[in-house]
Design a protein around this motif. Structure first.
Motif, PDB file in Angstrom:
ATOM      1  N   LEU A  19       0.819  -1.395   0.055  1.00 39.64           N
ATOM      2  CA  LEU A  19       0.002  -0.053   0.039  1.00 39.64           C
ATOM      3  C   LEU A  19       0.978   1.423   0.160  1.00 39.64           C
ATOM      4  O   LEU A  19       0.650   2.244  -0.813  1.00 39.64           O
ATOM      5  CB  LEU A  19      -0.920   0.115   1.255  1.00 39.64           C
ATOM      6  CG  LEU A  19      -1.985  -1.017   1.173  1.00 39.64           C
ATOM      7  CD1 LEU A  19      -2.757  -1.200   2.437  1.00 39.64           C
ATOM      8  CD2 LEU A  19      -2.818  -0.717  -0.219  1.00 39.64           C
ATOM      9  N   ARG A  20       2.084   1.077   0.635  1.00 45.44           N
ATOM     10  CA  ARG A  20       2.810   2.514   0.480  1.00 45.44           C
ATOM     11  C   ARG A  20       3.431   2.534  -0.683  1.00 45.44           C
ATOM     12  O   ARG A  20       3.828   3.727  -0.965  1.00 45.44           O
ATOM     13  CB  ARG A  20       3.927   2.348   1.901  1.00 45.44           C
ATOM     14  CG  ARG A  20       3.355   2.448   3.266  1.00 45.44           C
ATOM     15  CD  ARG A  20       4.402   2.188   4.336  1.00 45.44           C
ATOM     16  NE  ARG A  20       3.569   2.643   5.528  1.00 45.44           N
ATOM     17  CZ  ARG A  20       4.109   1.724   6.687  1.00 45.44           C
ATOM     18  NH1 ARG A  20       4.665   0.496   6.427  1.00 45.44           N
ATOM     19  NH2 ARG A  20       3.542   1.815   7.820  1.00 45.44           N
ATOM     20  N   LYS A  21       3.689   1.392  -1.237  1.00 45.13           N
ATOM     21  CA  LYS A  21       4.469   1.496  -2.716  1.00 45.13           C
ATOM     22  C   LYS A  21       3.213   2.166  -3.647  1.00 45.13           C
ATOM     23  O   LYS A  21       3.678   2.968  -4.508  1.00 45.13           O
ATOM     24  CB  LYS A  21       4.828   0.152  -3.068  1.00 45.13           C
ATOM     25  CG  LYS A  21       5.349   0.087  -4.366  1.00 45.13           C
ATOM     26  CD  LYS A  21       5.915  -1.128  -5.106  1.00 45.13           C
ATOM     27  CE  LYS A  21       6.512  -0.824  -6.421  1.00 45.13           C
ATOM     28  NZ  LYS A  21       7.204  -2.035  -6.934  1.00 45.13           N
ATOM     29  N   LEU A  22       2.052   1.864  -3.368  1.00 41.72           N
ATOM     30  CA  LEU A  22       1.111   2.070  -4.315  1.00 41.72           C
ATOM     31  C   LEU A  22       0.961   3.620  -3.999  1.00 41.72           C
ATOM     32  O   LEU A  22       0.471   4.521  -5.038  1.00 41.72           O
ATOM     33  CB  LEU A  22      -0.260   1.417  -4.198  1.00 41.72           C
ATOM     34  CG  LEU A  22      -0.191  -0.016  -4.650  1.00 41.72           C
ATOM     35  CD1 LEU A  22      -1.597  -0.615  -4.137  1.00 41.72           C
ATOM     36  CD2 LEU A  22      -0.450   0.113  -6.225  1.00 41.72           C
ATOM     37  N   GLU A  23       0.775   4.133  -2.989  1.00 44.97           N
ATOM     38  CA  GLU A  23       0.823   5.539  -2.368  1.00 44.97           C
ATOM     39  C   GLU A  23       2.040   6.287  -3.079  1.00 44.97           C
ATOM     40  O   GLU A  23       1.628   7.396  -3.552  1.00 44.97           O
ATOM     41  CB  GLU A  23       0.507   5.531  -0.916  1.00 44.97           C
ATOM     42  CG  GLU A  23       0.158   7.032  -0.329  1.00 44.97           C
ATOM     43  CD  GLU A  23       0.104   7.194   0.897  1.00 44.97           C
ATOM     44  OE1 GLU A  23      -0.924   7.658   1.385  1.00 44.97           O
ATOM     45  OE2 GLU A  23       0.986   6.577   1.780  1.00 44.97           O
ATOM     46  N   SER A  24       3.024   5.865  -2.978  1.00 39.01           N
ATOM     47  CA  SER A  24       4.307   6.595  -3.448  1.00 39.01           C
ATOM     48  C   SER A  24       4.297   6.681  -5.096  1.00 39.01           C
ATOM     49  O   SER A  24       4.952   7.569  -5.501  1.00 39.01           O
ATOM     50  CB  SER A  24       5.619   5.972  -3.080  1.00 39.01           C
ATOM     51  OG  SER A  24       5.748   4.830  -4.022  1.00 39.01           O
ATOM     52  N   LEU A  25       3.337   5.775  -5.543  1.00 39.35           N
ATOM     53  CA  LEU A  25       2.985   5.940  -7.043  1.00 39.35           C
ATOM     54  C   LEU A  25       1.949   6.718  -7.525  1.00 39.35           C
ATOM     55  O   LEU A  25       1.830   7.029  -8.784  1.00 39.35           O
ATOM     56  CB  LEU A  25       3.070   4.582  -7.432  1.00 39.35           C
ATOM     57  CG  LEU A  25       4.403   3.576  -7.525  1.00 39.35           C
ATOM     58  CD1 LEU A  25       3.852   2.089  -7.826  1.00 39.35           C
ATOM     59  CD2 LEU A  25       5.441   3.905  -8.557  1.00 39.35           C
ATOM     60  N   GLY A  26       1.344   7.290  -6.531  1.00 39.43           N
ATOM     61  CA  GLY A  26       0.223   8.430  -6.704  1.00 39.43           C
ATOM     62  C   GLY A  26      -0.905   7.634  -6.756  1.00 39.43           C
ATOM     63  O   GLY A  26      -2.086   8.731  -6.864  1.00 39.43           O
ATOM     64  N   VAL A  27      -1.255   6.687  -6.195  1.00 38.61           N
ATOM     65  CA  VAL A  27      -2.571   5.980  -5.833  1.00 38.61           C
ATOM     66  C   VAL A  27      -2.957   6.507  -4.408  1.00 38.61           C
ATOM     67  O   VAL A  27      -2.446   6.501  -3.504  1.00 38.61           O
ATOM     68  CB  VAL A  27      -2.500   4.483  -5.819  1.00 38.61           C
ATOM     69  CG1 VAL A  27      -3.832   3.828  -5.402  1.00 38.61           C
ATOM     70  CG2 VAL A  27      -2.015   3.789  -6.969  1.00 38.61           C
ATOM     71  N   GLU A  28      -4.384   7.056  -4.521  1.00 35.72           N
ATOM     72  CA  GLU A  28      -4.844   7.753  -3.379  1.00 35.72           C
ATOM     73  C   GLU A  28      -5.356   6.637  -2.408  1.00 35.72           C
ATOM     74  O   GLU A  28      -6.220   5.718  -2.968  1.00 35.72           O
ATOM     75  CB  GLU A  28      -5.886   8.472  -3.598  1.00 35.72           C
ATOM     76  CG  GLU A  28      -6.602   9.393  -2.795  1.00 35.72           C
ATOM     77  CD  GLU A  28      -7.729  10.295  -3.111  1.00 35.72           C
ATOM     78  OE1 GLU A  28      -7.650  11.281  -2.317  1.00 35.72           O
ATOM     79  OE2 GLU A  28      -8.274   9.919  -3.993  1.00 35.72           O
TER      80      GLU A  28
END
Length: 116
Positions: free
Chosen positions: A66-75
């Motif tokens: 989830l942190r990776k997704l968030e760092s890629l711009g996913v809210e």
């Protein structure tokens, strides 16, 4: 860097995926979230509500993904009412807190809603 989807929203309402064995369901949901990190096109938003709120909190096996997704711009958004209900508000470890108005708006305005 993966592209953001055309307003795709992923809605996660439990700490497991599918019906049947919950242990297997937790493994499947972890695999689903990891697989999202590997996609060419990412969802714009992932919504967590009801039992799904546990997935964004301390102790979740999916926090790294989830942190990776968030760092890629996913809210990443978790229902505040759900966090309060389960008494885990202070354990939120990734993303932000939201409410049912925002969850409803994001789902209604999504080009695509995916519910694993």
């Amino acid at each position: 860097v993966p592209a953001a989807a055309d307003n795709t929203v992923v809605a996660i309402s439990a700490d497991h995926m599918g019906e049947g064995d919950e242990v297997l369901g937790k493994i499947l949901l972890k695999g689903f979230l990891f697989a999202l990190t590997q996609q060419e096109t990412l969802p714009r938003t992932i919504l967590f509500y009801n039992g799904g709120a546990f997935v964004t909190c301390e102790g979740s096996s999916s926090l790294e993904d989830l942190r990776k997704l968030e760092s890629l711009g996913v809210e990443i958004l978790t229902c505040g009412t759900c966090l309060n209900y389960y008494g885990i508000t202070e354990k939120l470890a990734v993303g932000g807190v939201t409410n049912m108005y925002v969850i409803t708006e994001k789902m209604l305005n999504a080009g695509n809603v995916v519910k694993p």
